[in-house]
Scaffold this motif. Structure first.
Motif, PDB file in Angstrom:
ATOM      1  N   TRP A   1       1.604  -1.148   9.374  1.00  0.00           N
ATOM      2  CA  TRP A   1       0.435  -0.648   8.647  1.00  0.00           C
ATOM      3  C   TRP A   1      -0.507  -1.780   8.258  1.00  0.00           C
ATOM      4  N   ALA A   2       0.041  -2.910   7.829  1.00  0.00           N
ATOM      5  CA  ALA A   2      -0.808  -4.046   7.453  1.00  0.00           C
ATOM      6  C   ALA A   2      -1.578  -4.585   8.652  1.00  0.00           C
ATOM      7  N   ASP A   3      -0.995  -4.443   9.849  1.00  0.00           N
ATOM      8  CA  ASP A   3      -1.663  -4.896  11.073  1.00  0.00           C
ATOM      9  C   ASP A   3      -2.599  -3.847  11.659  1.00  0.00           C
ATOM     10  N   GLY A   4      -2.699  -2.682  11.016  1.00  0.00           N
ATOM     11  CA  GLY A   4      -3.579  -1.628  11.515  1.00  0.00           C
ATOM     12  C   GLY A   4      -2.948  -0.768  12.598  1.00  0.00           C
ATOM     13  N   ASN A   5      -1.649  -0.899  12.809  1.00  0.00           N
ATOM     14  CA  ASN A   5      -0.951  -0.093  13.807  1.00  0.00           C
ATOM     15  C   ASN A   5      -0.300   1.093  13.084  1.00  0.00           C
ATOM     16  N   TYR A   6      -1.167   2.055  12.718  1.00  0.00           N
ATOM     17  CA  TYR A   6      -0.758   3.138  11.828  1.00  0.00           C
ATOM     18  C   TYR A   6       0.225   4.102  12.490  1.00  0.00           C
TER      19      TYR A   6
ATOM     20  N   ILE B   1      -6.569   9.510  11.292  1.00  0.00           N
ATOM     21  CA  ILE B   1      -5.378   8.906  10.691  1.00  0.00           C
ATOM     22  C   ILE B   1      -4.826   9.828   9.609  1.00  0.00           C
ATOM     23  N   ALA B   2      -5.705  10.306   8.737  1.00  0.00           N
ATOM     24  CA  ALA B   2      -5.255  11.210   7.665  1.00  0.00           C
ATOM     25  C   ALA B   2      -4.643  12.475   8.260  1.00  0.00           C
ATOM     26  N   ALA B   3      -5.292  13.047   9.262  1.00  0.00           N
ATOM     27  CA  ALA B   3      -4.788  14.287   9.873  1.00  0.00           C
ATOM     28  C   ALA B   3      -3.422  14.059  10.524  1.00  0.00           C
ATOM     29  N   GLY B   4      -3.254  12.928  11.185  1.00  0.00           N
ATOM     30  CA  GLY B   4      -1.975  12.621  11.820  1.00  0.00           C
ATOM     31  C   GLY B   4      -0.863  12.410  10.813  1.00  0.00           C
ATOM     32  N   LEU B   5      -1.160  11.690   9.733  1.00  0.00           N
ATOM     33  CA  LEU B   5      -0.147  11.485   8.701  1.00  0.00           C
ATOM     34  C   LEU B   5       0.238  12.809   8.043  1.00  0.00           C
TER      35      LEU B   5
ATOM     36  N   ILE C   1     -10.395   1.308   6.362  1.00  0.00           N
ATOM     37  CA  ILE C   1     -10.067  -0.053   6.802  1.00  0.00           C
ATOM     38  C   ILE C   1     -10.395  -0.204   8.281  1.00  0.00           C
ATOM     39  N   ARG C   2      -9.988   0.787   9.086  1.00  0.00           N
ATOM     40  CA  ARG C   2     -10.237   0.720  10.536  1.00  0.00           C
ATOM     41  C   ARG C   2     -11.731   0.636  10.829  1.00  0.00           C
TER      42      ARG C   2
END
Length: 186
Positions: free
Chosen positions: A58-63, A101-105, A129-130
């Motif tokens: 997550w910190a690397d942006g690989n959600y 991202i929100a929809a996937g989570l 962030i992305r």
């Protein structure tokens, strides 16, 4: 000074508000992402001390990979869940969808046992962030502390201490080595 004065000249105060400086300082230090990772772990019944891999992704942006780490840790990466997991990862990886991202989570909320509001807030923060949208990041981050005090502590506590005394804006310099893609927002 007299007994009616408060504070001192040339001495800053720590700003404990949820604002751009504190959110960016918390993001830069890693505290914001860690607090979100630990919140998801708490809700999913996963030991928050065992989510280092998910937190690093997550910190690397690989959600998507971060989500997979949580799904694995929760023991939910089963054959029955493969379609849902694939759909969640597809949404997360779709950079043309600002809410992806929100929809996937959120799609994975039931298999993780995590509140949809938490995952929506975290997903919105990751989306900001992305895209490099700082106002959206501050807004998304500002919605999360009411759900979990750990996130409030990361922003208003440690983030404020890192941002230091109020003497001017941190601007983007607070991002240090974070993978915050500000160029795409210009």
């Amino acid at each position: 000074g007299s007994s009616t004065e408060t504070g001192s000249e040339d001495v800053g105060t720590i700003d404990n508000a949820i604002n751009e400086n504190n959110v960016l300082a918390s993001l830069s230090s890693g505290d914001l992402i860690l607090s979100m990772s630990q919140t998801v772990a708490d809700q999913a019944g996963i030991d928050p001390n065992k989510i280092g891999g998910a937190n690093r992704f997550w910190a690397d942006g690989n959600y998507g990979q971060g989500l997979l780490q949580f799904i694995d840790a929760a023991g939910q990466n089963t054959s029955d869940n493969q379609t849902l997991i694939a759909d969640a990862l597809s949404l997360i990886d779709d950079r043309s969808n600002p809410n992806g991202i929100a929809a996937g989570l959120v799609l994975a909320s039931n298999i993780l046992g995590v509140n949809e509001n938490i995952l929506t807030g975290i997903g919105n923060a990751f989306g900001a962030i992305r895209s490099g949208n700082i106002p959206n990041l501050v807004s998304a981050a500002g919605s999360l502390p009411s759900i979990n005090p750990r996130i409030l502590s990361a922003i208003a506590g440690r983030g404020a201490a890192l941002a230091g005394p109020l003497s001017g804006g941190l601007g983007l310099g607070a991002l240090g080595g974070m993978n915050f893609d500000i160029a795409s927002s210009l």
